[in-house]
Design a protein around this motif. Structure first.
Motif, short mmCIF file in Angstrom:
data_model
loop_
_atom_site.label_atom_id
_atom_site.label_comp_id
_atom_site.label_asym_id
_atom_site.label_seq_id
_atom_site.Cartn_x
_atom_site.Cartn_y
_atom_site.Cartn_z
N TYR A 149 2.04 -2.81 -4.90
CA TYR A 149 1.74 -1.40 -5.17
C TYR A 149 1.31 -0.69 -3.89
CZ TYR A 149 -0.78 2.67 -7.00
OH TYR A 149 -1.23 3.94 -7.24
N LEU A 167 5.26 4.03 -4.11
CA LEU A 167 4.59 3.69 -5.37
C LEU A 167 3.20 4.33 -5.48
CD1 LEU A 167 5.56 -0.05 -5.96
CD2 LEU A 167 6.83 2.03 -6.45
N LEU A 218 2.40 2.41 -11.07
CA LEU A 218 3.70 1.91 -10.61
C LEU A 218 3.60 0.56 -9.90
CD1 LEU A 218 5.32 5.25 -9.29
CD2 LEU A 218 5.76 4.11 -11.46
N TRP A 267 7.03 -1.52 -14.96
CA TRP A 267 5.84 -0.95 -14.30
C TRP A 267 4.62 -1.33 -15.13
CZ3 TRP A 267 7.45 0.12 -9.77
CH2 TRP A 267 8.57 0.90 -9.51
#
Ligand SMILES: [Zn+2]
Length: 414
Positions: free
Chosen positions: A114, A120, A132, A191
């Motif tokens: 991440y 993200l 995300l 996700w």
């Protein structure tokens, strides 16, 4: 180990402020996160980090700093300045940050993904950090959802799709709907924030397939579509044909066996695959005929036989040489799903091909009244429809099943 040298502090700071994207600036290749042992020298100071999330070009191998790597280095450098030490050495740590999504199920993921994968963290839709974060699964998890009527799985490209849970209460069409994708390592990805929106039971199914991150994400249709723009989705009828192609490509890649047959003719037939406007026997017959040609005759029988023999090795059935396409596909499907065959019903999954064949015979051949009735009843019964006259129901059920079958073939042949 990758060494970096900076003659001045200004030079170091300049590089630490550059923002590296998901493409290589040298060759335009795609980069992926790669854990690297790096040693960064600024004047006389040395920072040696055993596992640094860097971005590595898949084409030329060039290595770039991820945003997260830059932050770590800036922090370490100011620590060196503060303490007056010359060297700092950092070994890999098992530290993992836990985000506030689906936290009660303890999904395995790596917060470094991440923090490091471009884009993200720059998520303005969700105020809570970590939405995300890619969470990785064995691809077989998807088969559970495909086989279960409570879910709708829609693969609208080779490696990107949506999964929806039907709303039993009936207030909404769906209880939840989330995107999924496959990376180049054939891992299934969701996700973390989307997993949070799933009900407890669905999370439980996923959890049993959860695997460690391999950090690969950027080179996937899923990431490209989610970060950039979402491609338009073809109708189910066309998607089935695209999935058949993907299946053929997968087999060719994996076993070197050619399953395609009369490719040009298949392309011509594809034009006849349009959703009917009225649902009578005449308009449906055109689509059914085209499907029968593409999805059954469009397979090379000798290719299917080679694949069958290859998959079964010494335990193949001696009579296989007499089998036709559908039977061969059925046995191939059975073997490909060997380790989860208790979970999926092969007979039901293969049924739409038999129906296609029956339908074709019913439509194209001169049959006695009695034979016609038999075929009609058989088609209606197999598809769970009361009466053959309910052509619209029959059509959509057949399409729904074909869609499931070819999704299974794509996933199992990856
Ligand atoms: Zn490159």
């Amino acid at each position: 180990m990758k060494m970096f040298y900076y003659q001045t502090e200004i030079e170091f700071e300049k590089v630490m402020n550059l923002y590296f994207m998901s493409k290589c600036s040298k060759c335009d290749g795609i980069v992926e996160v790669d854990m690297e042992h790096v040693c960064v020298n600024v004047l006389d100071k040395i920072m040696d980090i055993e596992e640094m999330p860097m971005l590595k070009c898949k084409t030329c191998g060039e290595i770039y700093y991820s945003r997260f790597a830059q932050e770590i280095l800036c922090e370490l450098y100011s620590e060196l300045k503060r303490t007056g030490n010359r060297e700092i050495y950092s070994t890999s740590r098992d530290y993992n940050k836990i985000y506030n999504y689906a936290s009660n199920k303890n999904f395995i993921y790596d917060y470094k993904d991440y923090e490091s994968i471009p884009g993200l963290r720059y998520d303005f839709e969700h105020s809570e950090e970590g939405f995300l974060t890619p969470v990785y699964f064995d691809k077989k998890a998807l088969l559970y959802f495909i086989a279960d009527l409570d879910y709708d799985v829609d693969m609208f490209s080779e490696s990107y799709g949506y999964i929806r849970k039907n709303d039993k209460e009936g207030f909404y069409q769906y209880e939840w709907a989330v995107p999924f994708g496959f990376n180049t390592n054939e891992k299934l990805i969701f996700w973390l924030g989307d997993i949070d929106s799933m009900d407890d039971m669905s999370q439980g199914i996923l959890k049993s397939f959860n695997v460690k991150s391999d950090h690969l994400l950027i080179d996937s249709e899923f990431y490209q579509a989610q970060m950039n723009c979402i491609p338009s989705k073809p109708i189910k009828e066309q998607q089935i044909i695209l999935n058949k192609k993907s299946f053929i490509t997968n087999i060719k890649k994996k076993y070197g066996i050619e399953l395609s047959h009369l490719q040009n003719e298949c392309e011509l037939q594809r034009a006849n695959v349009k959703r009917p406007v009225v649902f009578d026997e005449k308009s449906i017959s055109e689509v059914i005929n085209a499907f029968d040609k593409i999805l059954i005759e469009g397979f090379s029988v000798s290719g299917l036989k080679s694949l069958y023999k290859r998959l079964y090795a010494s335990s193949y059935d001696k009579d296989y040489d007499k089998w036709k396409s559908i039977r061969l596909i059925e046995e191939i499907l059975r073997q490909l799903s060997n380790d989860i065959s208790n979970e999926i019903n092969i007979n039901e999954i293969i049924s739409p091909l038999y129906i296609l064949h029956d339908y074709r015979i019913y439509l194209d051949h001169l049959l006695s009244q009695e034979e016609q009735d038999k075929k009609r009843n058989h088609i209606a019964n197999t598809l769970g429809v009361n009466n053959f006259s309910e052509q619209e129901k029959i059509y959509f059920e057949e399409i729904r099943r074909l869609d499931i079958l070819f999704q299974c073939l794509v996933i199992l042949s990856k």
